[in-house]
Design a protein around this motif. Structure first.
Motif, short mmCIF file in Angstrom:
data_model
loop_
_atom_site.label_atom_id
_atom_site.label_comp_id
_atom_site.label_asym_id
_atom_site.label_seq_id
_atom_site.Cartn_x
_atom_site.Cartn_y
_atom_site.Cartn_z
N SER A 1 7.95 71.30 25.52
CA SER A 1 6.72 71.74 24.99
C SER A 1 5.64 70.77 24.69
O SER A 1 5.97 69.65 24.15
CB SER A 1 6.89 72.69 23.84
N THR A 2 4.38 70.77 25.25
CA THR A 2 3.52 69.69 24.99
C THR A 2 2.71 70.14 23.75
O THR A 2 1.83 71.31 23.61
CB THR A 2 2.59 69.23 25.83
N ALA B 1 4.69 59.97 29.61
CA ALA B 1 5.76 60.64 30.59
C ALA B 1 7.08 59.94 30.32
O ALA B 1 8.30 60.54 30.33
CB ALA B 1 5.21 60.47 31.83
N HIS C 1 3.31 79.18 25.90
CA HIS C 1 4.72 78.85 26.14
C HIS C 1 5.83 80.09 25.65
O HIS C 1 6.48 80.19 26.29
CB HIS C 1 4.85 78.09 24.86
N VAL D 1 5.68 72.39 36.10
CA VAL D 1 4.76 71.75 35.37
C VAL D 1 3.47 72.18 35.41
O VAL D 1 2.65 72.51 36.22
CB VAL D 1 4.79 70.11 35.37
N LEU E 1 4.01 63.57 34.14
CA LEU E 1 5.27 64.18 33.88
C LEU E 1 5.72 64.46 35.18
O LEU E 1 6.80 64.25 35.33
CB LEU E 1 5.40 65.37 32.93
N ASN F 1 2.72 72.24 29.39
CA ASN F 1 1.92 71.25 29.08
C ASN F 1 0.38 71.50 29.01
O ASN F 1 -0.29 70.94 28.38
CB ASN F 1 2.02 70.12 30.16
N VAL G 1 8.90 61.15 27.32
CA VAL G 1 9.53 62.49 27.56
C VAL G 1 10.64 62.56 28.34
O VAL G 1 11.79 63.07 28.13
CB VAL G 1 8.28 63.43 28.24
N VAL H 1 7.76 72.80 32.06
CA VAL H 1 6.98 71.74 31.01
C VAL H 1 5.80 72.69 30.79
O VAL H 1 4.80 72.65 31.63
CB VAL H 1 6.74 70.55 31.67
N ILE I 1 -1.40 64.14 31.18
CA ILE I 1 -0.18 63.99 31.02
C ILE I 1 0.78 64.99 32.07
O ILE I 1 2.00 64.56 32.26
CB ILE I 1 0.27 64.63 29.54
N GLY I 2 0.08 65.91 32.52
CA GLY I 2 1.08 66.98 33.31
C GLY I 2 1.33 66.08 34.63
O GLY I 2 2.50 66.40 35.14
#
Length: 266
Positions: free
Chosen positions: A137-138, A218, A116, A10, A21, A90, A221, A88, A17-18
């Motif tokens: 992919s964020t 999260a 990415h 991640v 997640l 992110n 996801v 991830v 968010i990371g």
């Protein structure tokens, strides 16, 4: 995809968010390698998650650097004794207001898109060979709509969505799952500390819908990974906006012009 026992990486995982997640993956039995530019904050997050869940390692690094991506992949595979199953992507930046300068464009393209691409270049061939792998992919609702006040963010998030879509089309029938996260407002530093993005850009997000917690996002996801769903929309109204945009592009642009004028005048 069942993430129990999966080896995951991640990026942008020191917080927001990371980190959420990473915790959600750990709660479901995954093994997680964290990476982030902010080494001090990353170490604190790793310690917190390791205390609660175990099976977590971390390496400070730049998510847009091919060398740093390779380093965290090697770390995960060495520590957990198996190839990386889930990546991830992110990490993201919100630099540059309005048309922005060259440096802001270069940073946004590198972090929001090329990070990415470089990760996929290193992982997808092995996933195809093994018949198993998952890329998250964020992106952002800005990738489906736009971002008033920041050309760099709007453009690179469109590109991140397009790349994720291309991955799904090209490799989805070869064992590679892809999900693309497109939220609006989430309570993270990217929203509250824009690093050069305009106040108008912030307000465009906060006035368009509720600001969710990273944990709420999260959970969405995780459901997408489990069900192998491509588009992840924590804000349900984004789909309505996207449909309205496609149904009458000119009308949508006029509406966004009015919204932008409202934001600028208040």
């Amino acid at each position: 995809m069942d993430v129990h026992g999966a080896v995951c990486v991640v990026t942008g995982a020191a917080g927001g968010i990371g980190a959420a997640l990473a915790e959600a993956l750990l709660e479901r039995g995954a093994k997680v390698a964290l990476t982030d530019l902010d080494g001090e904050r990353l170490s604190a997050t790793r310690e917190r998650l390791a205390t609660a869940h175990g099976d977590v390692v971390a390496a400070a690094g730049d998510a847009s650097s091919a060398a740093d991506i390779a380093e965290v992949i090697v770390l995960a595979e060495r520590e957990f004794g198996a190839p990386v199953d889930v990546y991830v992507a992110n990490a993201g930046v919100g630099v540059g207001a309005d048309l922005a300068d060259e440096a802001s464009w270069a940073t946004a393209i590198d972090v929001n898109l090329m990070a990415h691409v470089r990760a996929a270049q290193q992982l997808v061939p092995g996933w195809v060979e093994r018949g198993r792998g998952y890329f998250v992919s964020t992106a952002s609702a800005a990738g489906l709509l736009t971002q008033i006040g920041s050309s760099t963010y709007a453009t690179t998030k469109h590109a991140a969505l397009a790349f994720a879509e291309w991955l799904a089309v090209s490799y989805g029938d070869k064992g590679v799952g892809v999900s693309c996260l497109c939220p609006m407002g989430v309570d993270t530093n990217l929203l509250t500390e824009t690093g050069g993005a305009s106040r108008v850009a912030q307000r465009a997000v906060t006035e368009s819908g509720p600001v969710l917690t990273p944990a709420q996002v999260a959970d969405d996801v995780m459901r997408a990974i489990e069900n192998e769903t491509f588009l992840v929309l924590p804000h349900a109204n984004v789909l309505d906006m996207y449909r309205a945009k496609g149904a009458d592009y000119d009308r949508w642009i006029r509406g966004m012009q009015r919204f932008g004028a409202h934001l600028a005048s208040n």
